[in-house]
Design a protein around this motif. Sequence first.
Motif, PDB file in Angstrom:
ATOM      1  N   PHE A   1      -4.844  -3.071  39.324  1.00 51.59           N
ATOM      2  CA  PHE A   1      -5.523  -3.119  38.025  1.00 51.59           C
ATOM      3  C   PHE A   1      -6.514  -1.956  37.972  1.00 51.59           C
ATOM      4  N   ILE A   2      -6.428  -1.128  36.939  1.00 50.72           N
ATOM      5  CA  ILE A   2      -7.248   0.075  36.839  1.00 50.72           C
ATOM      6  C   ILE A   2      -8.060   0.038  35.555  1.00 50.72           C
ATOM      7  N   VAL A   3      -9.376   0.181  35.678  1.00 53.26           N
ATOM      8  CA  VAL A   3     -10.263   0.319  34.522  1.00 53.26           C
ATOM      9  C   VAL A   3     -10.613   1.790  34.396  1.00 53.26           C
ATOM     10  N   ARG A   4     -10.223   2.395  33.305  1.00 53.52           N
ATOM     11  CA  ARG A   4     -10.546   3.799  33.054  1.00 53.52           C
ATOM     12  C   ARG A   4     -11.726   3.897  32.096  1.00 53.52           C
ATOM     13  N   THR A   5     -12.615   4.836  32.350  1.00 53.75           N
ATOM     14  CA  THR A   5     -13.709   5.152  31.434  1.00 53.75           C
ATOM     15  C   THR A   5     -13.727   6.663  31.242  1.00 53.75           C
ATOM     16  N   ASN A   6     -14.663   7.134  30.438  1.00 54.03           N
ATOM     17  CA  ASN A   6     -14.748   8.582  30.210  1.00 54.03           C
ATOM     18  C   ASN A   6     -15.310   9.332  31.415  1.00 54.03           C
ATOM     19  N   LYS A   7     -15.910   8.609  32.375  1.00 54.78           N
ATOM     20  CA  LYS A   7     -16.551   9.267  33.512  1.00 54.78           C
ATOM     21  C   LYS A   7     -15.900   8.933  34.852  1.00 54.78           C
ATOM     22  N   PHE A   8     -15.339   7.734  34.983  1.00 50.16           N
ATOM     23  CA  PHE A   8     -14.822   7.315  36.283  1.00 50.16           C
ATOM     24  C   PHE A   8     -13.742   6.250  36.098  1.00 50.16           C
ATOM     25  N   ASN A   9     -13.035   5.970  37.192  1.00 44.85           N
ATOM     26  CA  ASN A   9     -11.997   4.944  37.202  1.00 44.85           C
ATOM     27  C   ASN A   9     -12.286   3.929  38.304  1.00 44.85           C
ATOM     28  N   VAL A  10     -11.944   2.674  38.060  1.00 47.08           N
ATOM     29  CA  VAL A  10     -12.093   1.613  39.052  1.00 47.08           C
ATOM     30  C   VAL A  10     -10.725   0.981  39.263  1.00 47.08           C
ATOM     31  N   GLN A  11     -10.310   0.847  40.531  1.00 47.97           N
ATOM     32  CA  GLN A  11      -9.006   0.273  40.840  1.00 47.97           C
ATOM     33  C   GLN A  11      -9.158  -0.937  41.753  1.00 47.97           C
ATOM     34  N   VAL A  12      -8.441  -2.016  41.410  1.00 51.45           N
ATOM     35  CA  VAL A  12      -8.544  -3.254  42.178  1.00 51.45           C
ATOM     36  C   VAL A  12      -7.169  -3.913  42.237  1.00 51.45           C
ATOM     37  N   LEU A  13      -7.073  -4.953  43.070  1.00 50.97           N
ATOM     38  CA  LEU A  13      -5.886  -5.803  43.102  1.00 50.97           C
ATOM     39  C   LEU A  13      -6.181  -7.155  42.474  1.00 50.97           C
ATOM     40  N   GLY A  14      -7.304  -7.745  42.809  1.00 45.01           N
ATOM     41  CA  GLY A  14      -7.725  -9.019  42.242  1.00 45.01           C
ATOM     42  C   GLY A  14      -9.143  -9.279  42.686  1.00 45.01           C
ATOM     43  N   THR A  15     -10.089  -9.318  41.762  1.00 42.37           N
ATOM     44  CA  THR A  15     -11.493  -9.397  42.160  1.00 42.37           C
ATOM     45  C   THR A  15     -12.365  -9.626  40.929  1.00 42.37           C
ATOM     46  N   GLN A  16     -13.682  -9.661  41.138  1.00 40.45           N
ATOM     47  CA  GLN A  16     -14.641  -9.819  40.044  1.00 40.45           C
ATOM     48  C   GLN A  16     -15.654  -8.682  40.131  1.00 40.45           C
ATOM     49  N   PHE A  17     -15.856  -7.999  39.019  1.00 36.51           N
ATOM     50  CA  PHE A  17     -16.769  -6.860  39.014  1.00 36.51           C
ATOM     51  C   PHE A  17     -17.227  -6.567  37.593  1.00 36.51           C
ATOM     52  N   ASN A  18     -18.319  -5.826  37.493  1.00 35.14           N
ATOM     53  CA  ASN A  18     -18.898  -5.445  36.200  1.00 35.14           C
ATOM     54  C   ASN A  18     -18.864  -3.923  36.077  1.00 35.14           C
ATOM     55  N   VAL A  19     -18.495  -3.441  34.885  1.00 34.66           N
ATOM     56  CA  VAL A  19     -18.444  -2.004  34.628  1.00 34.66           C
ATOM     57  C   VAL A  19     -19.325  -1.683  33.425  1.00 34.66           C
ATOM     58  N   GLN A  20     -20.178  -0.672  33.570  1.00 30.97           N
ATOM     59  CA  GLN A  20     -20.958  -0.124  32.461  1.00 30.97           C
ATOM     60  C   GLN A  20     -20.589   1.332  32.266  1.00 30.97           C
ATOM     61  N   SER A  21     -20.232   1.689  31.044  1.00 27.87           N
ATOM     62  CA  SER A  21     -19.947   3.085  30.718  1.00 27.87           C
ATOM     63  C   SER A  21     -20.349   3.326  29.273  1.00 27.87           C
ATOM     64  N   TYR A  22     -21.664   3.445  29.065  1.00 24.74           N
ATOM     65  CA  TYR A  22     -22.221   3.694  27.736  1.00 24.74           C
ATOM     66  C   TYR A  22     -22.544   5.178  27.610  1.00 24.74           C
ATOM     67  N   ASP A  23     -21.728   5.912  26.882  1.00 30.63           N
ATOM     68  CA  ASP A  23     -21.979   7.339  26.710  1.00 30.63           C
ATOM     69  C   ASP A  23     -23.295   7.604  25.986  1.00 30.63           C
ATOM     70  N   ALA A  24     -23.602   6.784  24.976  1.00 31.97           N
ATOM     71  CA  ALA A  24     -24.821   7.003  24.192  1.00 31.97           C
ATOM     72  C   ALA A  24     -26.068   6.853  25.047  1.00 31.97           C
ATOM     73  N   GLU A  25     -26.023   5.961  26.040  1.00 31.39           N
ATOM     74  CA  GLU A  25     -27.180   5.722  26.899  1.00 31.39           C
ATOM     75  C   GLU A  25     -27.079   6.448  28.236  1.00 31.39           C
ATOM     76  N   LYS A  26     -25.954   7.153  28.435  1.00 30.65           N
ATOM     77  CA  LYS A  26     -25.724   7.893  29.692  1.00 30.65           C
ATOM     78  C   LYS A  26     -25.840   6.954  30.907  1.00 30.65           C
ATOM     79  N   THR A  27     -25.250   5.769  30.765  1.00 29.06           N
ATOM     80  CA  THR A  27     -25.271   4.751  31.818  1.00 29.06           C
ATOM     81  C   THR A  27     -23.853   4.520  32.320  1.00 29.06           C
TER      82      THR A  27
END
Length: 390
Positions: A237-263
């Motif tokens: 399972f891959i989460v793509r954002t404008n800055k980075f990518n996160v790849q997993v098989l099965g798990t729990q995680f939080n992603v923040q990618s707010y361009d307006a806030e540079k977070t």
Amino acid sequence: MGEGNKRFEQFNAVELVLDHEFRRIVRQRTPEEGELNSLIRQYPEQKNKFLLAARIVRGLTTEIVSEKKELKEKIWEKIQRDSKRFFIYKIARIAAVFICLMGLGTALFFWQQTDSSIMKFVSGTSANYIETQLILPNGKKVPIKSNAAIIKNTSNGSIVSVNNQSCIYASGKTNGFTQLIVPYGKRNCVILADGTKVWINSGSRLVYPVNFDREKREVFLDGEAYFDVSKNPQRPFIVRTNKFNVQVLGTQFNVQSYDAEKTYNTVLIRGKVSLSKNQRFFAKQIILVPNQMAVVAENGNRIDVHSVNARDYVSWVQGYVNFTDERTDLLLKKISRYYNVKIDLSNCSTDSHISGKLDLKDDPDRVIEGIATIAKLKYIKEGGKYAFYK
């Protein structure tokens, strides 16, 4: 598989090519290619990286036409002279040369490993954050009235329902992308076709395919979301954002990618994820373990990892926020986004750090009053805007 090969999990493709043990594994001539397959079975989420590096190694050793032998020998002499520290960039150039020598087929291999149809789709579309809505693959826009709606996609993705009551899309179409737009002040949950649950925070956009393909499951996120990924070792399972990518098989995680806030960050709750910068080739992967946070620099060139209490970063899903030694201005930005209220900090220094817990089910007046009390700040409310001052 030997204990020493565990390091391969955190190697990028370039480092694998440079590693003598990995080259030995790839050069095996047994029909089963046992050790390479064992390595892929041990780290299935790294399959594409291992295959990419193996292809380069084979190209550098066995797939060069005979008249290129002299050139190959000169290149390998240079490899042996140069240290690993200074050779990373050079090996990439050498690999590019051999891609040309090996022909279009290998070039297409590289392209397929790095190209993403979902990113092509995202780059050609934009989001309007005025109201919560689903934008279906056929262009139909479906308003979502409830702030706590559960949007469910069937296993083949052809039917979408809201709160298990209304079927809003049932054309039998199994390709294309769906967009879920969640404006400031709203939050929603979506269950994807594979059973993965995604809680989407305010000011966010999630793009996902009607049906995942056979080799991987890809989504795109702009904003913040908490993922509880349905386990499938054969389809990362891959989460793509404008800055980075996160790849997993099965798990729990939080992603923040707010361009307006540079977070830009990822926090791991359970399981294991790998994080990589948005690079077309040889992106170095960083492995996170539970209660670690990876912060991506604004320019995307650096990723820093440090330990946190991960539950603090996903408490918003339960309707409250825990904060420990957090900058007051960053906390107030979260509150502004969560409630969709304007907060003016221009006349106030808010670089202090505070700790506490807030119930987000309260109205914004009480929450902002609580923050002001903890931070020893003053504010006035004018026409729906909160202006802070010392």
